[in-house]
Design an enzyme around this catalytic site. Structure first.
Site, short mmCIF file in Angstrom:
data_model
loop_
_atom_site.label_atom_id
_atom_site.label_comp_id
_atom_site.label_asym_id
_atom_site.label_seq_id
_atom_site.Cartn_x
_atom_site.Cartn_y
_atom_site.Cartn_z
CG PHE A 1 -1.78 -1.12 1.46
CD1 PHE A 1 -3.10 -1.08 1.03
CD2 PHE A 1 -1.32 -2.28 2.09
CE1 PHE A 1 -3.95 -2.17 1.22
CE2 PHE A 1 -2.15 -3.36 2.29
CZ PHE A 1 -3.47 -3.32 1.85
CG ASP A 2 0.57 5.95 -1.41
OD1 ASP A 2 1.72 6.35 -1.15
OD2 ASP A 2 -0.43 6.68 -1.43
CB VAL A 3 1.46 5.59 3.75
CG1 VAL A 3 0.97 6.18 5.07
CG2 VAL A 3 2.18 4.26 4.01
#
Length: 224
Positions: free
Chosen positions: A10-12
Protein backbone atom coordinates in the site's frame (compact mmCIF):
# COMPACT_ATOMS: atom_id res chain seq x y z
CA UNK A 1 -3.07 -14.47 -16.90
CA UNK A 2 -2.52 -12.73 -13.57
CA UNK A 3 -0.46 -14.45 -10.91
CA UNK A 4 -2.04 -15.31 -7.58
CA UNK A 5 -1.59 -12.32 -5.30
CA UNK A 6 0.61 -13.15 -2.31
CA UNK A 7 1.37 -9.65 -1.04
CA UNK A 8 -0.52 -6.38 -0.85
CA UNK A 9 1.68 -3.29 -0.86
CA UNK A 10 0.00 0.00 0.00
CA UNK A 11 0.85 3.59 -0.55
CA UNK A 12 0.28 5.36 2.78
CA UNK A 13 -0.70 8.99 2.28
CA UNK A 14 -4.11 9.32 0.66
CA UNK A 15 -4.55 5.55 0.36
CA UNK A 16 -4.62 4.28 3.95
CA UNK A 17 -4.56 7.63 5.73
CA UNK A 18 -6.42 10.83 4.88
CA UNK A 19 -3.80 13.56 4.45
CA UNK A 20 -6.51 16.22 4.62
CA UNK A 21 -7.44 15.26 8.16
CA UNK A 22 -4.80 17.90 8.98
CA UNK A 23 -7.33 20.52 7.84
CA UNK A 24 -9.06 20.55 11.22
CA UNK A 25 -5.81 21.48 12.97
CA UNK A 26 -5.03 24.00 10.23
CA UNK A 27 -8.42 25.62 10.75
CA UNK A 28 -7.84 25.83 14.49
CA UNK A 29 -4.60 27.70 13.77
CA UNK A 30 -5.52 29.72 10.68
CA UNK A 31 -9.31 29.89 10.67
CA UNK A 32 -11.04 29.86 7.29
CA UNK A 33 -7.70 29.41 5.50
CA UNK A 34 -7.24 25.94 6.97
CA UNK A 35 -8.81 23.87 4.19
CA UNK A 36 -7.00 25.81 1.46
CA UNK A 37 -3.73 25.45 3.35
CA UNK A 38 -4.20 21.68 3.56
CA UNK A 39 -4.79 21.41 -0.21
CA UNK A 40 -1.85 23.61 -1.18
CA UNK A 41 0.46 21.94 1.32
CA UNK A 42 -0.24 18.53 -0.16
CA UNK A 43 0.15 19.81 -3.72
CA UNK A 44 3.57 21.30 -2.99
CA UNK A 45 4.65 18.23 -1.00
CA UNK A 46 4.12 16.05 -4.07
CA UNK A 47 5.71 18.60 -6.39
CA UNK A 48 8.79 19.00 -4.23
CA UNK A 49 9.42 15.25 -3.89
CA UNK A 50 9.11 14.85 -7.67
CA UNK A 51 11.35 17.85 -8.38
CA UNK A 52 14.00 16.63 -5.95
CA UNK A 53 13.96 13.20 -7.59
CA UNK A 54 14.41 14.75 -11.04
CA UNK A 55 17.13 17.16 -9.86
CA UNK A 56 18.96 14.55 -7.78
CA UNK A 57 18.73 16.69 -4.64
CA UNK A 58 17.17 14.20 -2.23
CA UNK A 59 15.90 15.26 1.18
CA UNK A 60 13.94 13.09 3.64
CA UNK A 61 10.19 13.44 3.24
CA UNK A 62 9.84 15.02 6.67
CA UNK A 63 12.03 17.90 5.45
CA UNK A 64 10.24 18.06 2.10
CA UNK A 65 6.92 18.20 3.95
CA UNK A 66 8.04 21.10 6.12
CA UNK A 67 9.43 22.96 3.10
CA UNK A 68 6.09 22.49 1.34
CA UNK A 69 4.27 23.80 4.43
CA UNK A 70 6.43 26.93 4.60
CA UNK A 71 5.82 27.60 0.91
CA UNK A 72 2.07 27.15 1.33
CA UNK A 73 2.03 29.53 4.29
CA UNK A 74 3.94 32.16 2.31
CA UNK A 75 1.70 31.65 -0.73
CA UNK A 76 -1.41 32.27 1.36
CA UNK A 77 0.12 35.17 3.27
CA UNK A 78 -0.12 33.34 6.60
CA UNK A 79 2.26 33.54 9.58
CA UNK A 80 5.15 31.05 9.55
CA UNK A 81 5.42 30.81 13.34
CA UNK A 82 7.64 27.85 14.31
CA UNK A 83 5.26 26.55 16.96
CA UNK A 84 2.38 26.49 14.48
CA UNK A 85 4.54 24.71 11.92
CA UNK A 86 5.52 22.13 14.52
CA UNK A 87 1.88 21.58 15.49
CA UNK A 88 0.92 20.88 11.89
CA UNK A 89 3.90 18.59 11.33
CA UNK A 90 2.85 16.58 14.38
CA UNK A 91 -0.57 16.11 12.79
CA UNK A 92 1.14 14.09 10.05
CA UNK A 93 1.93 11.50 12.72
CA UNK A 94 -1.75 11.23 13.67
CA UNK A 95 -3.63 11.25 10.36
CA UNK A 96 -7.06 9.63 10.23
CA UNK A 97 -7.41 6.18 8.69
CA UNK A 98 -10.00 5.80 5.98
CA UNK A 99 -12.99 4.01 7.46
CA UNK A 100 -12.72 0.70 5.61
CA UNK A 101 -8.97 0.19 6.10
CA UNK A 102 -8.84 -1.89 9.34
CA UNK A 103 -11.50 -4.35 8.17
CA UNK A 104 -9.85 -4.68 4.76
CA UNK A 105 -6.49 -5.56 6.32
CA UNK A 106 -8.15 -8.07 8.63
CA UNK A 107 -9.96 -9.68 5.69
CA UNK A 108 -6.70 -10.10 3.78
CA UNK A 109 -4.47 -11.02 6.69
CA UNK A 110 -3.54 -14.28 4.96
CA UNK A 111 -1.37 -12.23 2.60
CA UNK A 112 1.79 -10.32 3.34
CA UNK A 113 0.75 -6.73 4.07
CA UNK A 114 3.32 -3.99 3.49
CA UNK A 115 3.55 -0.29 2.80
CA UNK A 116 5.81 1.48 0.31
CA UNK A 117 5.90 5.20 0.93
CA UNK A 118 7.81 8.34 0.09
CA UNK A 119 7.46 9.07 3.80
CA UNK A 120 10.59 8.92 5.90
CA UNK A 121 10.62 6.55 8.87
CA UNK A 122 10.38 9.39 11.39
CA UNK A 123 6.93 10.08 9.89
CA UNK A 124 5.75 6.58 8.97
CA UNK A 125 6.61 4.58 12.04
CA UNK A 126 4.79 6.75 14.62
CA UNK A 127 1.84 7.15 12.27
CA UNK A 128 1.33 3.42 11.86
CA UNK A 129 2.24 2.58 15.47
CA UNK A 130 -0.38 5.01 16.77
CA UNK A 131 -3.16 3.78 14.50
CA UNK A 132 -5.71 0.97 14.55
CA UNK A 133 -3.66 -1.00 11.99
CA UNK A 134 -0.60 -1.30 14.21
CA UNK A 135 0.48 -4.94 14.11
CA UNK A 136 -1.31 -5.68 10.84
CA UNK A 137 1.38 -4.23 8.57
CA UNK A 138 4.24 -6.70 8.29
CA UNK A 139 6.73 -4.48 6.45
CA UNK A 140 7.35 -0.74 6.23
CA UNK A 141 9.34 0.11 3.10
CA UNK A 142 10.45 3.74 3.09
CA UNK A 143 12.14 5.23 0.04
CA UNK A 144 14.39 7.01 2.53
CA UNK A 145 16.27 3.71 2.78
CA UNK A 146 17.45 4.13 -0.82
CA UNK A 147 16.98 7.92 -1.20
CA UNK A 148 14.90 7.59 -4.38
CA UNK A 149 11.36 8.98 -4.44
CA UNK A 150 8.47 7.29 -6.18
CA UNK A 151 7.73 7.05 -9.06
CA UNK A 152 11.39 6.22 -9.69
CA UNK A 153 11.61 2.53 -10.73
CA UNK A 154 14.22 2.07 -7.99
CA UNK A 155 11.60 2.73 -5.30
CA UNK A 156 9.31 -0.09 -6.46
CA UNK A 157 12.23 -2.39 -7.17
CA UNK A 158 13.35 -1.88 -3.59
CA UNK A 159 10.02 -3.22 -2.30
CA UNK A 160 10.15 -6.03 -4.85
CA UNK A 161 13.60 -7.11 -3.68
CA UNK A 162 12.59 -6.99 -0.02
CA UNK A 163 9.50 -9.11 -0.64
CA UNK A 164 11.32 -11.76 -2.66
CA UNK A 165 8.27 -12.47 -4.80
CA UNK A 166 7.59 -12.43 -8.51
CA UNK A 167 6.37 -8.89 -9.37
CA UNK A 168 3.12 -10.37 -10.64
CA UNK A 169 2.45 -11.85 -7.20
CA UNK A 170 2.36 -8.34 -5.70
CA UNK A 171 -0.70 -6.11 -5.80
CA UNK A 172 0.23 -2.46 -5.31
CA UNK A 173 -2.56 -0.18 -4.10
CA UNK A 174 -2.50 3.60 -4.29
CA UNK A 175 -4.88 6.54 -4.53
CA UNK A 176 -2.41 8.32 -6.82
CA UNK A 177 -2.57 7.63 -10.54
CA UNK A 178 1.11 8.50 -11.03
CA UNK A 179 2.03 5.99 -8.31
CA UNK A 180 0.04 3.27 -10.05
CA UNK A 181 1.92 4.04 -13.27
CA UNK A 182 5.24 3.68 -11.47
CA UNK A 183 4.32 0.35 -9.91
CA UNK A 184 2.88 -1.07 -13.12
CA UNK A 185 6.06 -0.02 -14.90
CA UNK A 186 8.09 -2.65 -12.99
CA UNK A 187 5.49 -5.40 -13.32
CA UNK A 188 3.38 -5.19 -10.15
CA UNK A 189 -0.33 -5.81 -10.42
CA UNK A 190 -2.05 -2.56 -9.49
CA UNK A 191 -5.27 -1.37 -7.88
CA UNK A 192 -6.01 2.31 -8.22
CA UNK A 193 -8.02 3.38 -5.17
CA UNK A 194 -9.42 6.42 -6.93
CA UNK A 195 -11.01 8.08 -3.92
CA UNK A 196 -11.41 11.49 -5.55
CA UNK A 197 -12.66 10.44 -8.99
CA UNK A 198 -9.61 11.54 -10.97
CA UNK A 199 -9.33 11.02 -14.71
CA UNK A 200 -6.99 8.34 -16.06
CA UNK A 201 -3.35 9.29 -16.45
CA UNK A 202 -2.43 9.43 -20.14
CA UNK A 203 0.83 7.53 -19.83
CA UNK A 204 1.68 3.99 -20.95
CA UNK A 205 -0.11 1.78 -18.45
CA UNK A 206 -3.57 1.13 -17.08
CA UNK A 207 -4.27 -0.27 -13.59
CA UNK A 208 -5.58 -3.81 -13.27
CA UNK A 209 -8.57 -2.47 -11.38
CA UNK A 210 -9.98 0.94 -10.43
CA UNK A 211 -12.12 1.22 -7.29
CA UNK A 212 -13.58 4.04 -5.22
CA UNK A 213 -12.23 2.52 -2.01
CA UNK A 214 -10.65 -0.65 -0.66
CA UNK A 215 -13.98 -2.47 -0.53
CA UNK A 216 -13.94 -2.49 -4.32
CA UNK A 217 -10.49 -4.06 -4.26
CA UNK A 218 -11.84 -6.91 -2.13
CA UNK A 219 -14.54 -7.56 -4.70
CA UNK A 220 -11.93 -7.63 -7.47
CA UNK A 221 -9.65 -10.00 -5.53
CA UNK A 222 -12.50 -12.44 -4.96
CA UNK A 223 -12.85 -12.84 -8.73
CA UNK A 224 -9.18 -13.58 -9.34
Amino acid sequence: MNHKVKALVFDVYGTLFDVHSVAAKAQSLYGRNGAELSQLWRKKQLEYSTLREVMGTYKPFSEVTRDALVHALHELGLPTDQAQQDALMEEYKALSLYEEVPAFLTEHGDKRLAVLSNGSRDMLEPLIAGSAIHGQITDIFSVDDIRKFKPSPAAYEYAHEQLGLDPGEVLFLSSNGWDIEGAKNIGFQTAWVNRSGQANEELDNRPDTVCEDLNGVSEWLEKQ
